[in-house]
Design a protein around this motif. Structure first.
Motif, PDB file in Angstrom:
ATOM      1  N   GLY A   1       0.840  -1.182   0.000  1.00 32.54           N
ATOM      2  CA  GLY A   1       0.000   0.000   0.000  1.00 32.54           C
ATOM      3  C   GLY A   1       0.881   1.239   0.000  1.00 32.54           C
ATOM      4  O   GLY A   1       2.113   1.152   0.094  1.00 32.54           O
ATOM      5  N   LEU A   2       0.270   2.386  -0.106  1.00 37.87           N
ATOM      6  CA  LEU A   2       1.008   3.650  -0.081  1.00 37.87           C
ATOM      7  C   LEU A   2       1.678   3.840   1.281  1.00 37.87           C
ATOM      8  O   LEU A   2       1.217   3.297   2.294  1.00 37.87           O
ATOM      9  N   ASN A   3       2.769   4.624   1.290  1.00 34.90           N
ATOM     10  CA  ASN A   3       3.496   4.855   2.525  1.00 34.90           C
ATOM     11  C   ASN A   3       2.611   5.523   3.577  1.00 34.90           C
ATOM     12  O   ASN A   3       1.774   6.361   3.269  1.00 34.90           O
ATOM     13  N   ILE A   4       2.818   5.111   4.821  1.00 41.99           N
ATOM     14  CA  ILE A   4       2.156   5.711   5.974  1.00 41.99           C
ATOM     15  C   ILE A   4       3.258   6.375   6.778  1.00 41.99           C
ATOM     16  O   ILE A   4       4.180   5.713   7.241  1.00 41.99           O
ATOM     17  N   GLY A   5       3.201   7.678   6.908  1.00 38.91           N
ATOM     18  CA  GLY A   5       4.280   8.440   7.510  1.00 38.91           C
ATOM     19  C   GLY A   5       5.241   8.916   6.436  1.00 38.91           C
ATOM     20  O   GLY A   5       5.067   8.611   5.249  1.00 38.91           O
ATOM     21  N   VAL A   6       6.236   9.667   6.853  1.00 35.92           N
ATOM     22  CA  VAL A   6       7.215  10.209   5.910  1.00 35.92           C
ATOM     23  C   VAL A   6       8.628   9.967   6.416  1.00 35.92           C
ATOM     24  O   VAL A   6       8.832   9.638   7.575  1.00 35.92           O
ATOM     25  N   GLY A   7       9.584  10.166   5.529  1.00 28.16           N
ATOM     26  CA  GLY A   7      10.996  10.014   5.902  1.00 28.16           C
ATOM     27  C   GLY A   7      11.346   8.590   6.253  1.00 28.16           C
ATOM     28  O   GLY A   7      10.680   7.636   5.839  1.00 28.16           O
ATOM     29  N   VAL A   8      12.378   8.432   7.066  1.00 29.84           N
ATOM     30  CA  VAL A   8      12.886   7.090   7.382  1.00 29.84           C
ATOM     31  C   VAL A   8      11.965   6.305   8.308  1.00 29.84           C
ATOM     32  O   VAL A   8      12.133   5.108   8.465  1.00 29.84           O
ATOM     33  N   ASN A   9      10.977   6.941   8.916  1.00 31.87           N
ATOM     34  CA  ASN A   9      10.084   6.235   9.836  1.00 31.87           C
ATOM     35  C   ASN A   9       8.802   5.741   9.181  1.00 31.87           C
ATOM     36  O   ASN A   9       7.919   5.252   9.862  1.00 31.87           O
ATOM     37  N   HIS A  10       8.674   5.862   7.858  1.00 30.49           N
ATOM     38  CA  HIS A  10       7.430   5.409   7.233  1.00 30.49           C
ATOM     39  C   HIS A  10       7.404   3.887   7.089  1.00 30.49           C
ATOM     40  O   HIS A  10       8.418   3.223   7.193  1.00 30.49           O
ATOM     41  N   PHE A  11       6.195   3.356   6.870  1.00 31.26           N
ATOM     42  CA  PHE A  11       6.013   1.930   6.628  1.00 31.26           C
ATOM     43  C   PHE A  11       4.884   1.753   5.625  1.00 31.26           C
ATOM     44  O   PHE A  11       4.251   2.725   5.207  1.00 31.26           O
ATOM     45  N   HIS A  12       4.628   0.517   5.227  1.00 31.82           N
ATOM     46  CA  HIS A  12       3.576   0.181   4.262  1.00 31.82           C
ATOM     47  C   HIS A  12       2.789  -1.015   4.769  1.00 31.82           C
ATOM     48  O   HIS A  12       3.350  -1.908   5.385  1.00 31.82           O
ATOM     49  N   ARG A  13       1.510  -1.052   4.477  1.00 36.46           N
ATOM     50  CA  ARG A  13       0.691  -2.245   4.735  1.00 36.46           C
ATOM     51  C   ARG A  13       0.622  -3.065   3.448  1.00 36.46           C
ATOM     52  O   ARG A  13       0.781  -2.521   2.357  1.00 36.46           O
ATOM     53  N   PHE A  14       0.400  -4.369   3.587  1.00 32.37           N
ATOM     54  CA  PHE A  14       0.285  -5.226   2.408  1.00 32.37           C
ATOM     55  C   PHE A  14      -0.669  -6.371   2.694  1.00 32.37           C
ATOM     56  O   PHE A  14      -0.818  -6.799   3.830  1.00 32.37           O
ATOM     57  N   GLN A  15      -1.320  -6.851   1.650  1.00 29.94           N
ATOM     58  CA  GLN A  15      -2.170  -8.046   1.728  1.00 29.94           C
ATOM     59  C   GLN A  15      -2.359  -8.584   0.322  1.00 29.94           C
ATOM     60  O   GLN A  15      -2.893  -7.898  -0.545  1.00 29.94           O
ATOM     61  N   ILE A  16      -1.888  -9.803   0.086  1.00 34.78           N
ATOM     62  CA  ILE A  16      -2.036 -10.458  -1.214  1.00 34.78           C
ATOM     63  C   ILE A  16      -2.238 -11.960  -1.005  1.00 34.78           C
ATOM     64  O   ILE A  16      -1.969 -12.481   0.072  1.00 34.78           O
ATOM     65  N   ALA A  17      -2.666 -12.635  -2.042  1.00 31.19           N
ATOM     66  CA  ALA A  17      -2.772 -14.094  -2.039  1.00 31.19           C
ATOM     67  C   ALA A  17      -1.526 -14.675  -2.704  1.00 31.19           C
ATOM     68  O   ALA A  17      -1.012 -14.110  -3.667  1.00 31.19           O
ATOM     69  N   THR A  18      -1.045 -15.787  -2.180  1.00 30.10           N
ATOM     70  CA  THR A  18       0.085 -16.479  -2.802  1.00 30.10           C
ATOM     71  C   THR A  18      -0.377 -17.121  -4.097  1.00 30.10           C
ATOM     72  O   THR A  18      -1.573 -17.219  -4.375  1.00 30.10           O
ATOM     73  N   ASN A  19       0.562 -17.631  -4.871  1.00 25.29           N
ATOM     74  CA  ASN A  19       0.220 -18.443  -6.039  1.00 25.29           C
ATOM     75  C   ASN A  19      -0.301 -19.791  -5.555  1.00 25.29           C
ATOM     76  O   ASN A  19      -0.009 -20.227  -4.440  1.00 25.29           O
ATOM     77  N   ILE A  20      -1.055 -20.470  -6.398  1.00 20.40           N
ATOM     78  CA  ILE A  20      -1.629 -21.770  -6.047  1.00 20.40           C
ATOM     79  C   ILE A  20      -0.543 -22.845  -6.080  1.00 20.40           C
ATOM     80  O   ILE A  20       0.246 -22.922  -7.016  1.00 20.40           O
ATOM     81  N   ALA A  21      -0.504 -23.639  -5.029  1.00 18.64           N
ATOM     82  CA  ALA A  21       0.364 -24.823  -4.965  1.00 18.64           C
ATOM     83  C   ALA A  21      -0.410 -25.884  -4.192  1.00 18.64           C
ATOM     84  O   ALA A  21      -1.125 -25.561  -3.242  1.00 18.64           O
ATOM     85  N   ASP A  22      -0.303 -27.126  -4.584  1.00 18.49           N
ATOM     86  CA  ASP A  22      -1.003 -28.229  -3.937  1.00 18.49           C
ATOM     87  C   ASP A  22      -2.512 -27.948  -3.847  1.00 18.49           C
ATOM     88  O   ASP A  22      -3.169 -28.303  -2.884  1.00 18.49           O
ATOM     89  N   GLY A  23      -3.046 -27.249  -4.859  1.00 17.67           N
ATOM     90  CA  GLY A  23      -4.476 -27.019  -4.958  1.00 17.67           C
ATOM     91  C   GLY A  23      -5.048 -25.900  -4.107  1.00 17.67           C
ATOM     92  O   GLY A  23      -6.263 -25.788  -3.977  1.00 17.67           O
ATOM     93  N   HIS A  24      -4.224 -25.073  -3.505  1.00 18.72           N
ATOM     94  CA  HIS A  24      -4.734 -23.986  -2.665  1.00 18.72           C
ATOM     95  C   HIS A  24      -3.761 -22.817  -2.629  1.00 18.72           C
ATOM     96  O   HIS A  24      -2.653 -22.898  -3.131  1.00 18.72           O
ATOM     97  N   ARG A  25      -4.189 -21.725  -2.031  1.00 17.11           N
ATOM     98  CA  ARG A  25      -3.333 -20.553  -1.824  1.00 17.11           C
ATOM     99  C   ARG A  25      -3.552 -20.024  -0.412  1.00 17.11           C
ATOM    100  O   ARG A  25      -4.511 -20.382   0.243  1.00 17.11           O
ATOM    101  N   HIS A  26      -2.639 -19.170   0.032  1.00 14.78           N
ATOM    102  CA  HIS A  26      -2.700 -18.544   1.352  1.00 14.78           C
ATOM    103  C   HIS A  26      -2.710 -17.028   1.182  1.00 14.78           C
ATOM    104  O   HIS A  26      -2.293 -16.510   0.153  1.00 14.78           O
ATOM    105  N   ILE A  27      -3.114 -16.326   2.224  1.00 21.48           N
ATOM    106  CA  ILE A  27      -3.036 -14.874   2.261  1.00 21.48           C
ATOM    107  C   ILE A  27      -1.817 -14.484   3.086  1.00 21.48           C
ATOM    108  O   ILE A  27      -1.579 -15.059   4.160  1.00 21.48           O
ATOM    109  N   ILE A  28      -1.025 -13.540   2.580  1.00 27.55           N
ATOM    110  CA  ILE A  28       0.019 -12.935   3.395  1.00 27.55           C
ATOM    111  C   ILE A  28      -0.390 -11.477   3.604  1.00 27.55           C
ATOM    112  O   ILE A  28      -0.889 -10.822   2.698  1.00 27.55           O
TER     113      ILE A  28
END
Length: 124
Positions: free
Chosen positions: A69-96
């Motif tokens: 996601g877009l940066n939260i905060g500015v400068g060296v103290n900023h961070f990002h949120r993320f959420q995606i699904a993995t690729n399918i393996a063994d017939g399923h996927r996971h969320i990270i």
């Protein structure tokens, strides 16, 4: 990777660490860990691409890639949120999902390989 400034020994790279556990699917989960990659500017802010491969669990592993996601905060103290699904393996996927660390400085990089400037050997 973001090239922030040029020093006498080359460009300095600033990235984010991303790590955690996947969602539980079919009674198992995987660990994941990677560093953010390319910086994508967007409306005065930015996001990063990332990619990786989970640890092996239940006899398989998953690859994944996405954008933070877009940066939260500015400068060296900023961070990002993320959420995606993995690729399918063994017939399923996971969320990270989660949030990155703040900015970490990697040092001098040539191409995509980190140069180790010195190694201190110790007797064990």
């Amino acid at each position: 990777m973001a090239r922030i400034k040029q020093g006498s020994s080359g460009p300095v790279q600033f990235r984010h660490r991303m790590e955690g556990l996947t969602s539980r699917v079919q009674n198992h989960r995987h660990s994941f860990g990677n560093l953010s990659d390319i910086v994508i500017p967007e409306d005065g802010r930015h996001r990063h691409t990332f990619q990786g491969i989970t640890t092996t669990a239940d006899g398989h592993r998953h690859s994944y890639s996405g954008r933070t996601g877009l940066n939260i905060g500015v400068g060296v103290n900023h961070f990002h949120r993320f959420q995606i699904a993995t690729n399918i393996a063994d017939g399923h996927r996971h969320i990270i999902s989660g949030r990155t660390t703040g900015v970490i400085r990697l040092g001098v990089v040539v191409g995509h390989k980190l140069i180790i400037e010195s190694i201190v050997r110790q007797k064990v």
